[in-house]
Write an enzyme that holds these catalytic residues in place. Structure first.
Site, PDB file in Angstrom:
ATOM      1  N   GLU A   1       0.910  -1.035   0.054  1.00 13.38           N
ATOM      2  CA  GLU A   1       0.039  -0.038   0.092  1.00 13.38           C
ATOM      3  C   GLU A   1       1.072   1.269   0.085  1.00 13.38           C
ATOM      4  OE1 GLU A   1      -3.651  -1.723   2.693  1.00 13.38           O
ATOM      5  OE2 GLU A   1      -1.843  -0.942   3.723  1.00 13.38           O
TER       6      GLU A   1
ATOM      7  N   THR B   1      -6.169   0.419   2.639  1.00 12.62           N
ATOM      8  CA  THR B   1      -7.281  -0.251   2.021  1.00 12.62           C
ATOM      9  C   THR B   1      -8.361  -0.674   3.240  1.00 12.62           C
ATOM     10  OG1 THR B   1      -6.070  -2.418   2.422  1.00 12.62           O
ATOM     11  CG2 THR B   1      -5.745  -1.265   0.311  1.00 12.62           C
TER      12      THR B   1
ATOM     13  N   LYS C   1     -14.443  -0.887   6.950  1.00 12.53           N
ATOM     14  CA  LYS C   1     -13.925  -1.657   7.790  1.00 12.53           C
ATOM     15  C   LYS C   1     -12.518  -2.129   7.612  1.00 12.53           C
ATOM     16  CE  LYS C   1     -14.805  -6.738   9.032  1.00 12.53           C
ATOM     17  NZ  LYS C   1     -13.479  -7.158   8.231  1.00 12.53           N
ATOM     18  N   ASP C   2     -11.605  -1.689   8.533  1.00 13.48           N
ATOM     19  CA  ASP C   2     -10.190  -2.107   8.445  1.00 13.48           C
ATOM     20  C   ASP C   2      -9.605  -2.818   9.681  1.00 13.48           C
ATOM     21  OD1 ASP C   2      -9.968  -0.112  10.409  1.00 13.48           O
ATOM     22  OD2 ASP C   2      -8.302   0.940   9.433  1.00 13.48           O
TER      23      ASP C   2
ATOM     24  N   GLU D   1      -6.572  -1.476  11.338  1.00 14.81           N
ATOM     25  CA  GLU D   1      -5.876  -0.505  11.973  1.00 14.81           C
ATOM     26  C   GLU D   1      -6.389   0.921  12.500  1.00 14.81           C
ATOM     27  OE1 GLU D   1      -5.043  -1.795   8.759  1.00 14.81           O
ATOM     28  OE2 GLU D   1      -3.601  -3.151   9.377  1.00 14.81           O
TER      29      GLU D   1
ATOM     30  N   ASP E   1     -12.453  -4.615  -1.238  1.00 11.26           N
ATOM     31  CA  ASP E   1     -13.446  -5.645  -1.270  1.00 11.26           C
ATOM     32  C   ASP E   1     -14.528  -5.263  -0.500  1.00 11.26           C
ATOM     33  OD1 ASP E   1     -13.201  -6.457   1.906  1.00 11.26           O
ATOM     34  OD2 ASP E   1     -11.155  -6.029   1.162  1.00 11.26           O
TER      35      ASP E   1
HETATM   36  N1  SAH Z   1      -4.762 -11.450   2.524  1.00  8.83           N
HETATM   37  C1  SAH Z   1      -3.940 -10.048   2.640  1.00  8.83           C
HETATM   38  C2  SAH Z   1      -3.580  -9.724   3.855  1.00  8.83           C
HETATM   39  C3  SAH Z   1      -4.089  -8.100   4.165  1.00  8.83           C
HETATM   40  S1  SAH Z   1      -5.359  -8.012   5.239  1.00  8.83           S
HETATM   41  C4  SAH Z   1      -2.697 -10.492   1.765  1.00  8.83           C
HETATM   42  O1  SAH Z   1      -2.517 -11.625   1.489  1.00  8.83           O
HETATM   43  O2  SAH Z   1      -1.832  -9.522   1.417  1.00  8.83           O
HETATM   44  C5  SAH Z   1      -5.942  -6.610   4.909  1.00  8.83           C
HETATM   45  C6  SAH Z   1      -5.328  -5.185   5.221  1.00  8.83           C
HETATM   46  O3  SAH Z   1      -6.102  -4.452   4.234  1.00  8.83           O
HETATM   47  C7  SAH Z   1      -5.225  -4.832   6.580  1.00  8.83           C
HETATM   48  O4  SAH Z   1      -4.164  -3.889   6.840  1.00  8.83           O
HETATM   49  C8  SAH Z   1      -6.703  -4.051   6.634  1.00  8.83           C
HETATM   50  O5  SAH Z   1      -6.465  -2.652   7.437  1.00  8.83           O
HETATM   51  C9  SAH Z   1      -7.066  -3.760   5.482  1.00  8.83           C
HETATM   52  N2  SAH Z   1      -8.270  -4.416   4.873  1.00  8.83           N
HETATM   53  C10 SAH Z   1      -8.853  -4.604   3.504  1.00  8.83           C
HETATM   54  N3  SAH Z   1     -10.084  -5.010   3.575  1.00  8.83           N
HETATM   55  C11 SAH Z   1     -10.298  -5.383   4.773  1.00  8.83           C
HETATM   56  C12 SAH Z   1     -11.592  -5.986   5.320  1.00  8.83           C
HETATM   57  N4  SAH Z   1     -12.723  -6.121   4.658  1.00  8.83           N
HETATM   58  N5  SAH Z   1     -12.005  -6.050   6.568  1.00  8.83           N
HETATM   59  C13 SAH Z   1     -10.836  -5.503   7.541  1.00  8.83           C
HETATM   60  N6  SAH Z   1      -9.735  -5.099   6.840  1.00  8.83           N
HETATM   61  C14 SAH Z   1      -9.374  -4.982   5.686  1.00  8.83           C
END
Ligand code: SAH
Length: 242
Positions: free
Chosen positions: A17, A93, A177-178, A180, A203
């Site tokens: 990011e 994100t 929804k995040d 952090e 998403d």
């Molecule tokens: N699966 C991803 C891991 C990232 S997790 C990978 O393989 O790279 C998601 C990150 O994006 C977190 O830092 C969060 O703040 C944000 N994020 C994006 N979509 C999210 C969601 N639906 N719920 C919570 N956090 C989300």
């Protein structure tokens, strides 16, 4: 001699990011933020509007980015005590909701307080303590001028959304929804530093496809939109002296 302007602190969880954002803002290369943390810091901006971008860094034990609320709070604390920023921005994100009109790549500015949706403690004052509810600066005029969306941000330490999380999110009226935002906003509130969040949608949480698959498919597109929006957000923040 004029006083040095205080920097704006931009905190981003993941390197994927941060890298396009750092490029768009012409920042320097990442350096370690602290000897005991994986977090990184890049600096840049202008003498009148200095800027520091911190990431939460890489967890070498698990070979992933150090996402989530614990590294978010620690990174924010170390960076903010070192830099005394005038403003903390948590960018990155987030998940959005079809039912609230979100689309992949939409960039949201935070509106109203940031809450937690996974800290359920039904014991008197521990209940609102769990929700948190940390203030943000009103940037609705900036969102309108730049054509960005506004949404209430909710944070939890899971990418998925349990039924209990969903109930809590609906009750708080949150639409982004995040993992952090509330942790960074908590540090900002402890230090009495103004806070906002800028989040690009990877998403749609209430769509039929699994959130993790959507995240991987849409990450580059959402981050490109974030990197394109942030310089304009900084211009507006400088102009309106937030
Ligand atoms: N699966 C991803 C891991 C990232 S997790 C990978 O393989 O790279 C998601 C990150 O994006 C977190 O830092 C969060 O703040 C944000 N994020 C994006 N979509 C999210 C969601 N639906 N719920 C919570 N956090 C989300």
């Amino acid at each position: 001699m004029p006083l040095m302007s205080k920097p704006t602190l931009l905190q981003i969880a993941m390197e994927a990011e941060a890298a396009p954002v750092a490029k768009a803002l012409a920042l320097g290369s990442p350096q370690p933020l602290h000897q005991h943390l994986p977090a990184t810091i890049r600096t840049g901006g202008s003498p009148s509007a200095p800027l520091a971008l911190v990431t939460q860094g890489h967890d070498s034990r698990f070979n992933v980015d150090a996402i989530g609320t614990q590294p978010a709070a620690l990174t924010a604390w170390v960076a903010a005590t070192r830099l005394s920023p005038r403003l903390i921005i948590n960018a990155g994100t987030a998940g959005g909701f079809e039912k609230h009109g979100a689309a992949i790549g939409d960039v949201y500015l935070s509106e109203g307080p940031v809450v937690y949706h996974h800290r359920r403690i039904p014991l008197g004052n521990f209940e609102p303590y769990g929700v948190g509810s940390y203030p943000t600066v009103d940037v609705s005029a900036i969102a309108r001028r730049l054509g960005l969306k506004l949404g209430k941000l909710t944070t939890g330490d899971s990418l998925d959304m349990s039924e209990q999380d969903a109930r809590q999110i609906a009750a708080s009226g949150s639409s982004i929804k995040d993992m952090e935002g509330a942790a960074v906003a908590w540090v900002a509130s402890l230090m009495q530093i103004p806070f906002i969040a800028v989040k690009s949608i990877t998403d749609l949480v209430d769509a039929p496809h699994p959130t993790a698959d959507q995240f991987v498919t849409n990450l580059d597109r959402a981050v490109a939109r974030l990197a394109a929006a942030l310089p304009a957000v900084f211009n507006e923040l400088d102009r309106s002296s937030v």
